[in-house]
Design a protein around this motif. Sequence first.
Motif, mmCIF file in Angstrom:
data_model
loop_
_atom_site.group_PDB
_atom_site.id
_atom_site.type_symbol
_atom_site.label_atom_id
_atom_site.label_comp_id
_atom_site.label_asym_id
_atom_site.label_seq_id
_atom_site.Cartn_x
_atom_site.Cartn_y
_atom_site.Cartn_z
ATOM 1 N N GLY A 146 -1.320 5.784 -12.650
ATOM 2 C CA GLY A 146 -0.291 4.760 -12.500
ATOM 3 C C GLY A 146 1.090 5.286 -12.832
ATOM 4 N N ASP A 147 1.197 6.073 -13.911
ATOM 5 C CA ASP A 147 2.491 6.652 -14.279
ATOM 6 C C ASP A 147 2.979 7.620 -13.207
ATOM 7 O OD1 ASP A 147 2.464 5.241 -16.603
ATOM 8 O OD2 ASP A 147 1.835 6.919 -17.887
ATOM 9 N N VAL A 148 2.057 8.422 -12.676
ATOM 10 C CA VAL A 148 2.426 9.362 -11.613
ATOM 11 C C VAL A 148 2.912 8.610 -10.381
ATOM 12 C CG1 VAL A 148 1.532 11.118 -10.030
ATOM 13 C CG2 VAL A 148 0.894 11.192 -12.450
ATOM 14 N N PHE A 149 2.231 7.531 -10.043
ATOM 15 C CA PHE A 149 2.638 6.728 -8.884
ATOM 16 C C PHE A 149 4.042 6.155 -9.082
ATOM 17 C CE2 PHE A 149 -1.410 5.429 -6.367
ATOM 18 C CZ PHE A 149 -1.769 6.764 -6.285
ATOM 19 N N GLU A 150 4.346 5.692 -10.302
ATOM 20 C CA GLU A 150 5.684 5.156 -10.576
ATOM 21 C C GLU A 150 6.748 6.228 -10.351
ATOM 22 O OE1 GLU A 150 6.133 3.389 -14.361
ATOM 23 O OE2 GLU A 150 4.810 1.689 -13.940
ATOM 24 N N GLU A 151 6.492 7.433 -10.844
ATOM 25 C CA GLU A 151 7.453 8.520 -10.670
ATOM 26 C C GLU A 151 7.654 8.838 -9.190
ATOM 27 O OE1 GLU A 151 7.014 11.999 -13.129
ATOM 28 O OE2 GLU A 151 5.941 10.859 -14.658
ATOM 29 N N LEU A 152 6.559 8.865 -8.442
ATOM 30 C CA LEU A 152 6.667 9.148 -7.016
ATOM 31 C C LEU A 152 7.442 8.051 -6.296
ATOM 32 C CD1 LEU A 152 3.028 10.414 -6.436
ATOM 33 C CD2 LEU A 152 5.094 11.810 -6.197
ATOM 34 N N GLN A 153 7.228 6.815 -6.699
ATOM 35 C CA GLN A 153 7.929 5.702 -6.077
ATOM 36 C C GLN A 153 9.425 5.794 -6.360
ATOM 37 O OE1 GLN A 153 6.758 1.702 -7.381
ATOM 38 N NE2 GLN A 153 6.601 1.135 -5.230
ATOM 39 N N ASN A 154 9.783 6.145 -7.588
ATOM 40 C CA ASN A 154 11.191 6.311 -7.934
ATOM 41 C C ASN A 154 11.813 7.475 -7.164
ATOM 42 O OD1 ASN A 154 11.199 4.168 -9.739
ATOM 43 N ND2 ASN A 154 10.626 5.455 -11.462
ATOM 44 N N GLU A 155 11.049 8.565 -7.030
ATOM 45 C CA GLU A 155 11.578 9.753 -6.370
ATOM 46 C C GLU A 155 11.807 9.529 -4.879
ATOM 47 O OE1 GLU A 155 10.372 14.421 -5.423
ATOM 48 O OE2 GLU A 155 9.280 13.305 -6.963
ATOM 49 N N PHE A 156 10.871 8.855 -4.209
ATOM 50 C CA PHE A 156 10.942 8.739 -2.752
ATOM 51 C C PHE A 156 11.490 7.393 -2.270
ATOM 52 C CE2 PHE A 156 7.865 12.144 -3.311
ATOM 53 C CZ PHE A 156 8.272 13.057 -2.332
ATOM 54 N N GLY A 157 11.737 6.467 -3.206
ATOM 55 C CA GLY A 157 12.202 5.142 -2.801
ATOM 56 C C GLY A 157 13.515 5.176 -2.043
ATOM 57 N N SER A 158 14.512 5.878 -2.584
ATOM 58 C CA SER A 158 15.819 5.898 -1.925
ATOM 59 C C SER A 158 15.755 6.643 -0.600
ATOM 60 C CB SER A 158 16.858 6.544 -2.848
ATOM 61 O OG SER A 158 16.465 7.860 -3.201
ATOM 62 N N LEU A 159 14.965 7.728 -0.536
ATOM 63 C CA LEU A 159 14.825 8.469 0.715
ATOM 64 C C LEU A 159 14.180 7.598 1.787
ATOM 65 C CD1 LEU A 159 15.026 11.088 2.323
ATOM 66 C CD2 LEU A 159 12.827 11.791 1.330
ATOM 67 N N ALA A 160 13.167 6.827 1.381
ATOM 68 C CA ALA A 160 12.509 5.938 2.344
ATOM 69 C C ALA A 160 13.494 4.890 2.858
ATOM 70 C CB ALA A 160 11.303 5.264 1.697
ATOM 71 N N ARG A 161 14.336 4.354 1.975
ATOM 72 C CA ARG A 161 15.322 3.364 2.405
ATOM 73 C C ARG A 161 16.328 3.979 3.370
ATOM 74 N NH1 ARG A 161 15.312 2.091 -2.983
ATOM 75 N NH2 ARG A 161 17.399 2.981 -3.241
ATOM 76 N N MET A 162 16.738 5.206 3.091
ATOM 77 C CA MET A 162 17.682 5.894 3.978
ATOM 78 C C MET A 162 17.107 6.046 5.381
ATOM 79 S SD MET A 162 19.168 8.848 1.452
ATOM 80 C CE MET A 162 19.781 9.788 2.855
ATOM 81 N N ARG A 163 15.789 6.258 5.467
ATOM 82 C CA ARG A 163 15.132 6.434 6.768
ATOM 83 C C ARG A 163 14.602 5.105 7.320
ATOM 84 N NH1 ARG A 163 13.809 11.373 8.424
ATOM 85 N NH2 ARG A 163 11.891 10.658 9.435
ATOM 86 N N ALA A 202 -2.597 1.597 -9.730
ATOM 87 C CA ALA A 202 -3.631 2.570 -10.078
ATOM 88 C C ALA A 202 -3.937 2.473 -11.570
ATOM 89 C CB ALA A 202 -3.172 3.985 -9.721
ATOM 90 N N GLY A 203 -5.178 2.141 -11.891
ATOM 91 C CA GLY A 203 -5.580 2.040 -13.288
ATOM 92 C C GLY A 203 -6.514 3.151 -13.705
ATOM 93 N N VAL A 204 -6.367 4.325 -13.085
ATOM 94 C CA VAL A 204 -7.279 5.448 -13.324
ATOM 95 C C VAL A 204 -6.604 6.487 -14.208
ATOM 96 C CG1 VAL A 204 -8.600 7.297 -12.225
ATOM 97 C CG2 VAL A 204 -8.392 5.077 -11.103
ATOM 98 N N VAL A 205 -7.389 7.070 -15.103
ATOM 99 C CA VAL A 205 -6.925 8.194 -15.908
ATOM 100 C C VAL A 205 -7.777 9.409 -15.543
ATOM 101 C CG1 VAL A 205 -6.635 9.132 -18.228
ATOM 102 C CG2 VAL A 205 -6.155 6.716 -17.793
ATOM 103 N N LEU A 206 -7.123 10.507 -15.244
ATOM 104 C CA LEU A 206 -7.814 11.735 -14.847
ATOM 105 C C LEU A 206 -7.619 12.823 -15.888
ATOM 106 C CD1 LEU A 206 -6.687 11.931 -11.103
ATOM 107 C CD2 LEU A 206 -8.846 11.017 -11.982
#
Length: 508
Positions: free
Chosen positions: A220-237, A246-250
């Motif tokens: 879940g934490d990794v997903f949040e980081e990815l969402q923050n990283e790619f959110g603005s790029l996705a909006r630009m496109r 995601a409630g999984v721990v690996l």
Amino acid sequence: MDELRQITEHLLHFSPDALIVVDDSALIRFANETVMTLFGYAPDALIGRPVDTLIPERLRLHHGYHTADYLREPVNREIGARITELFARRADGTEFAAGIRLAPFRIEGKLFVAAAIRDSTERQRVNDELVAARKDADRANRAKSRFLATASHDLRQPLQAIRLLNAVMLKMVPQPEIRELLTQQGQGIESMTRLLNALLDISRLESGAIEPVSVEVSVGDVFEELQNEFGSLARMRDLDLQVGEAGVVLSTDRTLFYQLLQNLLANAVKYTDRGSVRLKCLDEPDGVTMSIEDSGIGIPDDKLERIFDEYYQGDAPGAKRPGVGLGLAIVKEVARLLGFSVKILSKVGVGTQVMLRIPSQYRVAATAKVGNVAAGARITSRHKTRLILVEDNDGVRVATELFLKLEGHETLSAPTLADAEVLLEHLQPGDLVIADYHLDDKSTGLDMLMRLRERRGYDVPGIVLSGDLPTVLRSVRAPIAACRFLSKPVDIRALVEAIDELSAASGN
């Protein structure tokens, strides 16, 4: 029967291997014709002689011990065949590496041992060459690892300075036509940065310089980081980026795991011109599946087998995308290192689905974590903080200081640890430290920050910059409060946001 007996006798006497039979007193009782070719002895000349006749004098004492042990518990065995350390002696005194197979048998209760002997000199030579080649390869890999560590730092330094100076000029120049040129220059710098990062990543992976370090990772934490990283790029496109819960721990290497998903998501966004990109996590009894789906251009069937090759890009004619085709090659190597598998389904004009399969043994536990930060969420506070910059590269230091001052921050800089210690003596509450990780052979920027915290008695906020961030992050065993790690060449927006975040947290 006579013919069979003759065949048996011929095989015995003219076998490709020298054959001898030794009794329980270690005396030779039989020798075939091949003995003459291999040892230079006539077969009859060996009958009744001790087997030590065929052993170099320097080895006879040890051979006697081994013979006594073997005769006490005789079994079929092979010696001197794989890594040859056994030597035999010819009639002229010369020696050769020998491979020997032993087979005990009894006649009327008396023990005999048959020995098949062959010259293993060539085998030994090949083995020695393989050992030497392995050592050379190990040395080459170590040298490559050292080069990559140096390159990660040294190649990124000038690129960092260029990137910052471009940002500075964009702030200072008002003319639209010049700003347009600077914008194009900035795009070229970003392309160089992506290329450098990809080349260094694939080289580190191929050289074996990366060793995964497993920790507990919240997906879940990794997903949040990815969402923050790619959110603005996705909006630009103008894309709809959907990141599921995601409630999984690996149990895995967090840096490599993030890099793997980062490359997959970057690829999906790059090859999608309209529609959506979705990242989902499916927790199933036999494992976890990460799914990245896009409504992009798709991949032709005849290219699916090649998309994991280095420098290969599958694209529609006339639609060249940025990059050099290393993203999926990195994904393949990282997945292999982590023990995961990757499967791709695609249809031209419809889209692509990439499934990252994670076996159940890497799943640790479920958590109650739900919800993610909205796509592209950004810190908007603008705290004007006093910054202390420690950077040993003159060009990078000057460019960084100039950029930060134009951002409105009072900025003091130091080129060495000694100079930094002088500035840090006058540290004030709310000050923030920005330091290069690689400062000298004895201490890092992180070491400096941690020593400063010990002296001051509180968590002085800090930002650590590194040209080899994955390696640095793997060396950090636990999260460090009020500290952010950024990769060189640093993303200007990420640097500004890190300063704002840490300043806000410190109450400045």
